[in-house]
Design a protein around this motif. Structure first.
Motif, mmCIF file in Angstrom:
data_model
loop_
_atom_site.group_PDB
_atom_site.id
_atom_site.type_symbol
_atom_site.label_atom_id
_atom_site.label_comp_id
_atom_site.label_asym_id
_atom_site.label_seq_id
_atom_site.Cartn_x
_atom_site.Cartn_y
_atom_site.Cartn_z
ATOM 1 N N GLN A 51 0.831 -1.199 0.000
ATOM 2 C CA GLN A 51 0.000 0.000 0.000
ATOM 3 C C GLN A 51 0.871 1.257 0.000
ATOM 4 O OE1 GLN A 51 -3.297 0.320 -0.444
ATOM 5 N NE2 GLN A 51 -2.986 2.533 -0.421
ATOM 6 N N ALA A 52 1.962 1.223 0.767
ATOM 7 C CA ALA A 52 2.874 2.374 0.831
ATOM 8 C C ALA A 52 3.524 2.638 -0.529
ATOM 9 C CB ALA A 52 3.932 2.147 1.905
ATOM 10 N N ILE A 53 3.818 1.594 -1.261
ATOM 11 C CA ILE A 53 4.377 1.755 -2.607
ATOM 12 C C ILE A 53 3.344 2.443 -3.499
ATOM 13 C CG2 ILE A 53 5.103 0.522 -4.697
ATOM 14 C CD1 ILE A 53 6.452 -1.532 -2.819
ATOM 15 N N LYS A 54 2.084 1.987 -3.416
ATOM 16 C CA LYS A 54 1.012 2.565 -4.238
ATOM 17 C C LYS A 54 0.784 4.041 -3.924
ATOM 18 C CE LYS A 54 -1.619 -1.683 -4.805
ATOM 19 N NZ LYS A 54 -2.831 -2.398 -4.389
ATOM 20 N N ALA A 58 6.258 4.798 0.687
ATOM 21 C CA ALA A 58 7.274 3.779 0.973
ATOM 22 C C ALA A 58 8.660 4.403 0.962
ATOM 23 C CB ALA A 58 7.205 2.659 -0.055
ATOM 24 N N ILE A 59 9.501 3.942 1.867
ATOM 25 C CA ILE A 59 10.902 4.348 1.893
ATOM 26 C C ILE A 59 11.642 3.281 1.094
ATOM 27 C CG2 ILE A 59 12.902 4.804 3.365
ATOM 28 C CD1 ILE A 59 10.791 5.420 5.608
ATOM 29 N N GLU A 60 12.240 3.688 -0.008
ATOM 30 C CA GLU A 60 12.833 2.744 -0.959
ATOM 31 C C GLU A 60 13.789 1.760 -0.288
ATOM 32 O OE1 GLU A 60 15.303 2.901 -5.133
ATOM 33 O OE2 GLU A 60 14.118 4.626 -4.533
ATOM 34 N N ASP A 61 13.541 0.483 -0.540
ATOM 35 C CA ASP A 61 14.353 -0.622 -0.013
ATOM 36 C C ASP A 61 14.441 -0.636 1.521
ATOM 37 O OD1 ASP A 61 14.892 -1.545 -2.610
ATOM 38 O OD2 ASP A 61 16.609 -0.190 -2.787
ATOM 39 N N ARG A 65 11.477 0.267 8.007
ATOM 40 C CA ARG A 65 11.228 1.695 8.244
ATOM 41 C C ARG A 65 9.906 2.138 7.643
ATOM 42 N NH1 ARG A 65 15.906 5.366 6.672
ATOM 43 N NH2 ARG A 65 14.533 6.903 7.610
ATOM 44 N N THR A 66 9.545 1.578 6.495
ATOM 45 C CA THR A 66 8.253 1.910 5.882
ATOM 46 C C THR A 66 7.112 1.486 6.798
ATOM 47 O OG1 THR A 66 9.123 1.734 3.629
ATOM 48 C CG2 THR A 66 6.745 1.484 3.891
ATOM 49 N N PHE A 67 7.220 0.282 7.355
ATOM 50 C CA PHE A 67 6.163 -0.202 8.251
ATOM 51 C C PHE A 67 6.105 0.636 9.526
ATOM 52 C CE2 PHE A 67 4.360 -3.116 11.450
ATOM 53 C CZ PHE A 67 3.121 -3.293 10.867
ATOM 54 N N ALA A 68 7.269 0.981 10.073
ATOM 55 C CA ALA A 68 7.314 1.809 11.287
ATOM 56 C C ALA A 68 6.685 3.178 11.033
ATOM 57 C CB ALA A 68 8.753 1.957 11.766
ATOM 58 N N ASN A 72 3.381 4.741 12.844
ATOM 59 C CA ASN A 72 3.358 6.072 13.458
ATOM 60 C C ASN A 72 2.187 6.901 12.946
ATOM 61 O OD1 ASN A 72 5.468 6.207 15.341
ATOM 62 N ND2 ASN A 72 6.986 6.516 13.731
ATOM 63 N N ARG A 73 1.996 6.895 11.632
ATOM 64 C CA ARG A 73 0.880 7.660 11.037
ATOM 65 C C ARG A 73 -0.456 7.150 11.559
ATOM 66 N NH1 ARG A 73 1.502 6.434 5.334
ATOM 67 N NH2 ARG A 73 -0.548 7.376 5.124
ATOM 68 N N LEU A 74 -0.617 5.838 11.613
ATOM 69 C CA LEU A 74 -1.866 5.247 12.104
ATOM 70 C C LEU A 74 -2.083 5.571 13.580
ATOM 71 C CD1 LEU A 74 -4.365 3.481 11.761
ATOM 72 C CD2 LEU A 74 -2.899 1.476 12.006
ATOM 73 N N ALA A 75 -1.027 5.490 14.385
ATOM 74 C CA ALA A 75 -1.134 5.801 15.819
ATOM 75 C C ALA A 75 -1.570 7.250 16.018
ATOM 76 C CB ALA A 75 0.196 5.535 16.518
#
Length: 140
Positions: A51-54, A58-61, A65-68, A72-75
């Motif tokens: 989803q982050a890529i879409k 997303a943080i490339e590679d 960190r992308t999930f973290a 954070n955004r969801l929290a």
């Protein structure tokens, strides 16, 4: 006369027992095992990364960190702490543990009451109309 005590025989007086009577027909009481559960929404790191890529967040590679960042955004959106997204057992037994946005737990009477504000904000952020479910927590 000797001062030897008299032997105790089967005809001697019985002393009443201080322990409660036992009956062989009732099984011993067993403590009810309480498994820790969380009520909320699953966060599959693989789906979050896709989803982050879409959506370009997303943080490339940088899968972790992308999930973290997503957590954070969801929290922040739900008004909860980062640690209110906990690790739970994956419903698919062949898969590793997964994360859950927690709206309630079964750990105390107070925490059993689902937080409707968290549920509504999580639905909005996750883009779902589905209701939360109970999942088994992983004890650390």
């Amino acid at each position: 006369m000797s001062s030897t005590p008299a032997p105790i025989s089967s005809t001697s007086t019985t002393i009443p027992s201080t322990s409660p009577p036992t009956t062989s027909s009732s099984p011993p009481k067993r403590r009810k095992v309480k498994y820790a559960k969380a009520f909320g929404y699953l966060l599959d790191p693989n789906l979050v990364y896709q989803q982050a890529i879409k959506d370009g967040t997303a943080i490339e590679d940088q899968f972790g960190r992308t999930f973290a960042t997503y957590r954070n955004r969801l929290a922040r959106h739900c008004g909860i702490k980062y640690d209110d997204m906990i690790t739970i057992r994956n419903p698919n037994p062949d898969m590793p543990p997964i994360y859950c946005v927690v709206a309630a737990t079964n750990l105390s009477k107070r925490s059993r009451i689902p937080r409707e504000d968290i549920i509504e904000k999580a639905k909005e952020f996750l883009g779902t109309t589905e209701e939360p479910k109970w999942y088994y927590m992983i004890r650390v």
